[in-house]
Structure formats: C-alpha cells, structure tokens
Design an enzyme around this catalytic site. Structure first.
Site, PDB file in Angstrom:
ATOM      1  CB  CYS A 874      -0.975  -0.001   1.160  1.00  0.00           C
ATOM      2  SG  CYS A 874      -0.195   0.087   2.790  1.00  0.00           S
ATOM      3  CD  GLU A 875       2.767   2.769   4.228  1.00  0.00           C
ATOM      4  OE1 GLU A 875       2.634   3.949   3.853  1.00  0.00           O
ATOM      5  OE2 GLU A 875       2.464   2.376   5.367  1.00  0.00           O
ATOM      6  CB  VAL A 876       5.377   1.143  -2.983  1.00  0.00           C
ATOM      7  CG1 VAL A 876       4.458   0.012  -3.436  1.00  0.00           C
ATOM      8  CG2 VAL A 876       6.252   1.567  -4.160  1.00  0.00           C
TER       9      VAL A 876
END
Length: 952
Positions: A874-876
């Site tokens: 999710c972060e990338v």
C-alpha cells in the site's frame, strides 16, 4: 417536545414509528427501526453513505428531515435489496470484483446503483461515474474503478447475459487461493449492511451508557487560564464534565522519540488539554450525559478563559527569527538527521555539466475517511479498561497510555471495531486515551463518543506538510553526479512519530537511482497546525514530490527525454542506495521495460490530441517504500486446530479496509496446503488485545510480511504436531488423546536481519525488504483557466508475489485517487474553514479517471525473507503519482508547480508569468541554520546510536 407518529413502507412492509419532526432525519428514524445498514458518515449530505431510495429516488437520508417525508412513503434500504442468504447481483458483484474495502460506504453505493439500474439497465461506465457524483456517493478506498466494474457486471446478470454463478468466485482447480481474487471474508456482512461499525455498536450498548461530547477551543495557540463548567453541569441529563484534573495519571500520551538527536522526549501531548492549547482541534473538556443531544447542548455551555498566544501556522513561521517556543523549553526545530554519501557535493556539483535547483512545498493532506471517530469504553468482567474503536496500532495504546491514564500496566484492553477506513491516522492512540479517561472519571460507567465530521477533522492528525531546498547535477551523458537537499517536515502541534517521519527524507529522496554523492539534512519541527501523523506512503510522498520533480528538471536541462534520463540512472546490481547499502532488489529495469511501451503510446497520444485550448502532457515518476520500519519489528499470531477440523487463526492484524481478513486467509491457507482445506474452513479472530497475540501496527507495508512470516512459523509447528509417522495427519481427537497441544504461537522478528541508520552519517539498512513502482500520468490543462484534468494513471510495480488480487488492486487504485487529490485539490489548514469533505478538496467519481491501470512485472522478484515471496504494497502505491502529475503539467504547458496542490489559479498564474518571460519559483526557504552549517555541527558533535525506535 411535540412528537409525530408516522407510517413508513420500509422495504415493502408498513411500519409505524414515532419521531421528533423538528429534529429527526430520515436516517435517524431508519436506524432506530433497526435498519443500521444505512450508515451516517459526514452528516451533511456530502458522502452518500446514508443513501436510501425514497419513492423511487435516491436521497441522502442524513439531511432529509422526517417532517418532509409523507406517511406511507416507500423506502428501500440496503436490507431490502438482498440478504446474506439471498444476494442481489449488485451485492455479489461488489464481493467478487473488489468493491468492498473498508465497506462503510458500500450500502449507500449499492442502494444508489440499484436505483440507477432501475432507470437504465445498460449504462456506460461514464454514466455510472456521473450518477455516483450527482448523488454524492463518496468512496475513499477504491478509486471508484472496482465500483464501476461491479455495476457493469451486475447489470449483465440483470439483463440476462450472465448468471449469478458467472459472477461468483470459483476456487482454481489446483485448490490454491494464494494470488487469486478470493473474496474478503468480511465482504458478505458489508454488502448486506449487517456489519456493525462504531455507531452501530453504540446503538447496542447496554442501558446506562453515557454519551460524550467534546469541547474544542476553536483557537490554535493559547494558555488555558480557566474552564468554567458550572453552567454545563446544570443542563438536563448531564452527569459530569470531565477535564484534565479528573485524570489520575500523568495526562500524557507517551510516544517517545527514539533518535539520539531529538530535543523532545515525545511525552508532550495531553489526553485532555491542561495548561495550553497547541492547535485548533485540541480537546479541553468532555461532557458526559444521558443522551448525545444533551451532551452536545451542554458542551456549548462550557466557558473557556484563554490567553491567546502568537500563532505559527507553518514550520517556516515557527523557525523564523524571533518566534517563541511553542512547547516551552523545546526549540521549534527539534530534530535533525544527516546524510553523507561519497564526496562533498559542493565540489561535485561545481564540476557537473548540468545542475538544477529548486524549492518545494507540500501541504497537509487530510485522510478524508467517510466514517468519523467513534469510540466506546467500559470496564470489562476482569476489571480491565476496555476501548472499542478504530485503531491500527493496538500495541501502541497498550505501551503508551497506562501511565497517562493512571492505571496499572496490563490493565488496558483495546478492541478494533469494524472501521470506515483510516489510511494511517488511527495509528495515534489519542481517541483511545480520551474515551478510557472518561470511563475512569465516571467510576467505570460505559461511554460512547461519536464525533461530528468537523470535530473529527479537527481532532485527527494529517499528512505533515514539508519544505525543501535541493540541488541535483549530472554529467554531459546524463549520469547523476550529486544530490544535496535540505528537507523540513512541519510536524505540527505534537511530536509523535517525528523521528520515523524525518528518516524518510534521507532514505527516499532520490530513491531508485544510482546517486554516488549526497549531502542532506532532514529536519522536523513544531507549529500550531494539526499534528503530523501516519498516512499511506508516510514521509516518502513528500520527499519524492521534491526529488522526482528535480529529476525531470535535470533531464530537461540536459536535453534528455525524462524516461531515458531515468533509464540511464536507475540502480542496477552493484549500485548502492543513498544510505550506502545495496538496494534490496534491482527491480527498476524490469519495471521500466514494461512501462516503456505505455510511455511511448501516451506521448504519441498527447501529441495527437493536443490543442491550443486544451494542452496534453505525460509525466512519469519512480516510487518505492520500505517493508517494516526499524530493526526491532516483531509479530505474533496463533493457529489452532478445532474439534471439527477447521482452523482458527488468532492475530492482531488491524484492518482499516486494506484487507487484513483476506491477507490472513490466503497466508493461512497457503501455509497449511498439506491439509487440503477448503478456504471456508479457516476462521479468523482478530484484534482483541485480551485474547489475540500482538501482531503489531498495520503500517509501513509490514503486516502482510510480518504476519505472513509469523503464520508460516505457526503453521510449521502445527503441521509437525499433527503429522503421524506415516505422513498422514492426526485429527483433533487424536491430538487430545495423545496430549498434543492444538494451538501454536508463531513468531517473526527482524532484529537480526537489519541495520539501523547511523545518526551521524545516515548510513544503514534498517528494513528487511522494499517494494518498487513507476507511475505514468496523462493530463489535460485547460489554457483559459489552468484547470488540470487527469485523463489516466498507470502504475507498474514489483512487490514480489501477489497474495490477494483484490487487496492489491484496491490499494493501487485507492492510492492513485489519493495522490490525484493531493496533487490537484486536497489541503488542510487547522481552522473552521476545513471542516468537511468538500472544503478539503475531496474527489468524487467524475473527478477520477476511469482509465487507471496497475500491474505487476511479469516475473516479480521473490522476496528472500518473505513468506510466499510476498511483501506489502500500500505505501509504495501512494509514493509518487502526484510527482508524475506535476511533471505532466510541465510537459503540457511548460510551467513547473513547486507547491501542492496544483490548483487552477496557481497553474494559470504560472502560465501567465511564462507568457511574460518570467517564472514563478519560490525563493529558497529558510529552514534553520544552513545545510552545510548543520552538517558541520553534527560532525563536530557526534552522538551514539540510541536503541531502535518505532517499527513503522
């Protein structure tokens, strides 16, 4: 109070109800009738979670006054469309095609879609988006793509072109669900409206539960001279007005900063403000009353005696000469981290053939969830202070709140309600502390707190704003020679997570490239803006807004196509990252090879469709993020064999909509493949700190990786215990007969496979794995107004093996939507003008392109230390789409926007300046002492590394 008896035809049945015609909304009456599938989010008609069909038309029931609803009106709610045992095609399509993430908005969307298909059984995708926008159906999770997919597939069933079986998930022939589109276990309850979120739990609390209402000061900086609660205490139904003096502990949330250069101890945030107001949304008192209306009425009667102080609404104001300390005794710039790699960049850049410099600003981004803060608290049967709410880091509450509350360590229990998303802000344990403090001050009486959307928006943290100055150079062949930057995060009122945030700049500015020489400082400072907190791509997106703009600027100056410039400079085997260690994987060649065709097609398309009135541009950007945060990450789960042969998985993997349930499912099924289980035989019990193991925060891309490895460990133990000498497996009864345990704790820890950052140089390798992505944005800029429309976004990524197609796609498209909003419209300033979705720049379905694509490379690099070769995603996915959009605007109209968001007036002003031969470019920001002065000071005053901090 004059009441009204009303008859309503609810889902085909006439029902008699009694209501207050002047106060009650249609949503109030429906929910009191037990139909809690109708959710109330914003409460102002902006989100559509309360959508119902009234006499054939979609209405937002939270703003439809019951006095304006005639007797015997026909109303359809989600419960009248389908049930768990008799689904409507729309509900099945929502399950199968990824329409469910947090699920809070789901009933409203399905009701709205039902009305659409009653009018038009063959809509186009554009018509579906326009319908959702017209009816103000808002989703923050999905990016709308999957919702449109679900409507289109359900319509095929309703037209007779497909059957329900055709749109229902089927297990592959080999029985493996890992890497498939297997539905989320929680989806059925969410599409039928039977899932109980916070306000639904509140309705089911026992008699005697008290309702809370908060008192916020409405100023950003003040000394608290006095609080007069006498008038409020005399109001009907009021039991107590709780202030800081009622808290028996230290009244502080302990969130220590782990970096040895931090000038803050991290214990600066009061549970209830006592001496000072530091920001607009601080809570100075809480009213407890028999009803919510009574509590809210009394809250308005609390009188505050405040001595207003100078207000510093940005980092720049707070560090300007002469600014007073916001937290007395602590400098407003309270943390610096250095980065040293290779040679002195002053000499390197002086010798470089091409050099660019720029100053960049990113603004506070609100999370804009649909469900506001809702919390319940009580004393359980074992005497534990128990809190139900959104919480994506239950372990933090256990560690950080007991001294502040004045209770023994181990006497706090945290339970996660089903929640309407968070995207990071619920990592802060603030509302947990507030509700727990109130139940303690009320001698253990149960309490429930529902914040209005305006209160919620002011109370919760936001993505921290940032300011940066940078220089980047290359040689005549386009190879980057050196990079220097001075980067500051505006962390607002409180310091929690400030050290973790600050480290992101010196880890991810320039990420993905081979940069041989670097000098940088990352800073963190206080202001009277709301506090910075976790948000998907925490810290990276700010850093990459700067660095990916700089890369494009340098490519332009060198006369090299931006795609080719990146191809020249991406890291390849043997190259070191900016922290002087090898990249975990060298994925960018494969990513760029896949993206090259798309880029060439997009550039050709932009040239063909460009016009004098509407200019087209294509922008690209590289992104990345860490898996886990610091060397001390740790996770535990448990697997248990049940008497009927099913398996129960116990964990603390918080689910804010990202898919902890389906992540747990696919990991468990894969780890126990030898048992040939049907995936429905796996039961999941999560997120009750009294009964479940501590799996750790749902942040930093860590959960799939950490919980996956812990699951693998537990599964190995269970299988070994079940295995007979002949290779078959024992049953539960056989295990019990042989006195073999049936439940096993799985553990995974990263301490031995990571190296923390050196506080004097920034060198280190603090996380065990990474993920990688590249983004492409196509935009159109209207020349007359400067309005930018994003026509399409494409992402190519490498996250190792995909565990759940639904979860990964959901994170991808939702992340793109958030990044588009941040790039073009979303902002938050801590005052009354930013109290709603619309005022904060929320993007509805028509504001987001249908043309969004996310795909993995053909042969993703298996992550060596990961279960199933998979890491989080999710972060990338939210790291750099905004940079691609800024770069695309520059390609379209030849102007660079240095500060987010790129609003029409800002773009138009830059275009007008260009027409006059000028450029609107920020002056170099004053961030404190100069970059090299700060580096020299650090070199002269080295420190020893502290213990590892938060694993985020």
């Amino acid at each position: 109070m004059a009441l009204r008896k009303i008859w309503l035809n609810l889902n085909g049945a006439d029902r008699m109800l009694v209501c207050d015609p002047e106060k009650d909304s249609l949503a109030d009456v429906i929910r009191r009738a037990g139909l809690t599938g109708t959710k109330v989010g914003c409460g102002t008609g902006q989100c559509g979670s309360c959508s119902v069909i009234l006499d054939g038309k979609v209405v937002r029931s939270c703003v439809k006054k019951i006095k304006n609803v005639p007797d015997y009106s026909k109303i359809i709610t989600i419960e009248g469309i389908g049930t768990p045992t008799n689904l409507h095609p729309l509900q099945q399509a929502w399950i199968t095609y990824g329409g469910v993430q947090c699920g809070f908005c789901t009933p409203g969307f399905i009701v709205s879609s039902y009305a659409l298909l009653q009018e038009n059984l063959n809509p186009t995708r554009e018509k579906v988006r326009d319908w959702f926008t017209k009816n103000r159906n808002a989703c923050r999770c999905t990016g709308y793509k999957q919702l449109v997919d679900a409507v289109m597939e359900a319509a095929k069933v309703m037209r007779g072109e497909k059957t329900m079986n055709d749109i229902t998930y089927k297990v592959p022939e080999d029985g493996r669900i890992y890497g498939t589109n297997v539905p989320r276990p929680a989806a059925l309850a969410k599409v039928t409206g039977t899932c109980d979120y916070g306000d639904d739990v509140a309705l089911k609390m026992p008699p005697g539960t008290l309702h809370l209402a908060i008192v916020q000061p409405g100023v950003n900086h003040a000394n608290i001279k006095g609080i007069d609660t006498s008038e409020a205490e005399k109001m009907p139904g009021v039991v107590k007005v709780i202030t800081a003096k009622d808290i028996k502990g230290t009244n502080r949330i302990m969130f220590p900063l782990g970096h040895p250069r931090a000038k803050f101890n991290g214990i600066d945030r009061p549970i209830i403000a006592d001496e000072k107001v530091f920001r607009y949304g601080d809570v100075v008192a809480v009213v407890a009353a028999e009803t919510e209306d009574q509590a809210r009425s009394a809250a308005k009667r609390v009188k505050l005696d405040l001595e207003e102080l100078p207000v510093y609404m940005s980092y720049l104001e707070a560090v300007a000469p002469g600014a007073a300390e916001i937290h007395p005794g602590v400098p407003n710039m309270y943390l610096t981290m250095p980065l040293l790699k290779g040679e002195d960049t002053r000499e390197v850049l002086d010798k470089s053939d091409y050099v660019v410099e720029g100053s960049f600003q990113t603004t506070s981004q609100p999370h804009l969830v649909i469900e506001p803060e809702v919390t319940q608290a009580y004393i359980d049967e074992d005497g534990m202070v128990t809190v139900h709410n959104k919480n994506l880091a239950q372990v933090l509450a256990l560690i950080m709140l007991c001294p502040g509350l004045g209770i023994p360590e181990g006497n706090l229990r945290v339970i996660e309600n089903p929640v309407g998303a968070s995207f990071g802000y619920a990592l802060s344990p603030a509302s947990t502390a507030l509700a727990a403090a109130c139940t303690l001050a009320l001698d253990g009486k149960p309490v429930t707190l529902t914040m209005s959307y305006a209160e919620h928006n002011a109370y919760t943290g936001k993505r921290a704003a940032s300011y940066s100055n940078a220089r980047l150079g290359c040689n005549k062949d386009g190879k980057i020679t050196g990079f220097e930057f001075d980067f500051a995060y505006d962390h607002g009122a409180y310091s929690e997570l400030g050290d973790v945030l600050t480290s992101k700049a010196i880890r991810f500015a320039g990420y993905g490239y081979n940069i041989p020489n670097a000098r940088a400082i990352a800073r963190c400072g206080a202001s009277n803006q709301t506090y910075g907190t976790a948000y998907r791509s925490f810290g990276n997106s700010q850093a990459m807004t700067m660095s990916e703009s700089m890369v494009d600027m340098l490519a332009e100056k060198a006369g090299i196509d931006p795609f080719e410039f990146r191809w020249i400079n991406i890291a390849r085997p043997g190259d070191l990252n900016i922290n002087s260690y090898p990249y975990k994987e060298y994925a960018y060649e494969a990513i760029m090879k896949k993206m090259r065709l798309y880029y060439n097609e997009a550039v050709a398309r932009a040239k063909k469709e460009d016009s004098p009135e509407k200019k087209r541009g294509v922008g690209i950007a590289i992104g990345g993020y860490n898996i886990t945060g610091n060397p001390n990450d740790h996770a535990e789960v448990a697997l248990e064999l049940n008497p009927d042969g099913t398996i129960t998985h116990w964990n603390g993997w918080e689910d804010q909509g990202q898919g902890a349930d389906v992540g747990t499912l696919v990991h468990t099924h894969e780890a126990l493949r030898e048992l040939n289980l049907n995936y429905t035989q796996i039961k999941i019990i999560r997120c009750d700190t009294k009964t479940c193991p501590i799996t750790g925060p749902a942040g930093a891309n860590r959960s799939h990786y950490m919980a996956g490895n812990a699951t693998k460990d537990a599964a190995k133990q269970l299988l070994e215990a079940m295995r007979k000498p002949d290779g078959t497996f024992r049953t539960y009864d056989e295990m019990v007969a042989e006195d073999i345990p049936t439940k096993y704790l799985g553990v995974f820890d990263t301490t031995d496979i990571t190296i923390d950052l050196d506080p004097n140089t920034g060198a280190g390798d603090p996380t065990p794995e990474h993920n990688y992505a590249m983004f492409l944005a196509e935009v159109e800029v209207e020349v007359s107004t400067g309005k930018t429309t994003v026509l399409g976004v494409r992402m190519v990524y490498d996250i190792g093996e995909v565990g759940s197609v639904q979860a990964v796609d959901g994170q991808a498209y939702g992340s793109m939507m958030h990044s588009i909003g941040w790039a073009l419209s979303e902002n938050y300033i801590d005052n009354k003008d930013y109290d709603s979705l619309v005022k904060c720049g929320f993007r509805f379905a028509a504001d987001i392109p249908d043309n969004m694509t996310a795909e993995s490379v053909e042969n993703p690099i298996p992550r060596k230390t990961a279960a199933q070769g998979s890491v989080g995603c999710c972060e990338v996915f939210q790291s750099a789409t905004q940079s691609a959009i800024l770069n695309a605007i520059n390609k379209a109209v030849g102007v660079r926007i240095y500060s987010l968001p790129a609003t029409p007036d800002k773009v138009k002003e830059a275009m007008n300046a260009k027409a006059q031969g000028k450029e609107i470019k920020p002056e170099k920001f004053f961030l404190g002492s100069g970059l090299f002065e700060e580096l020299d000071y650090i070199a002269e005053h080295p420190v020893e590394a502290a213990g590892p901090g938060m694993a985020l």
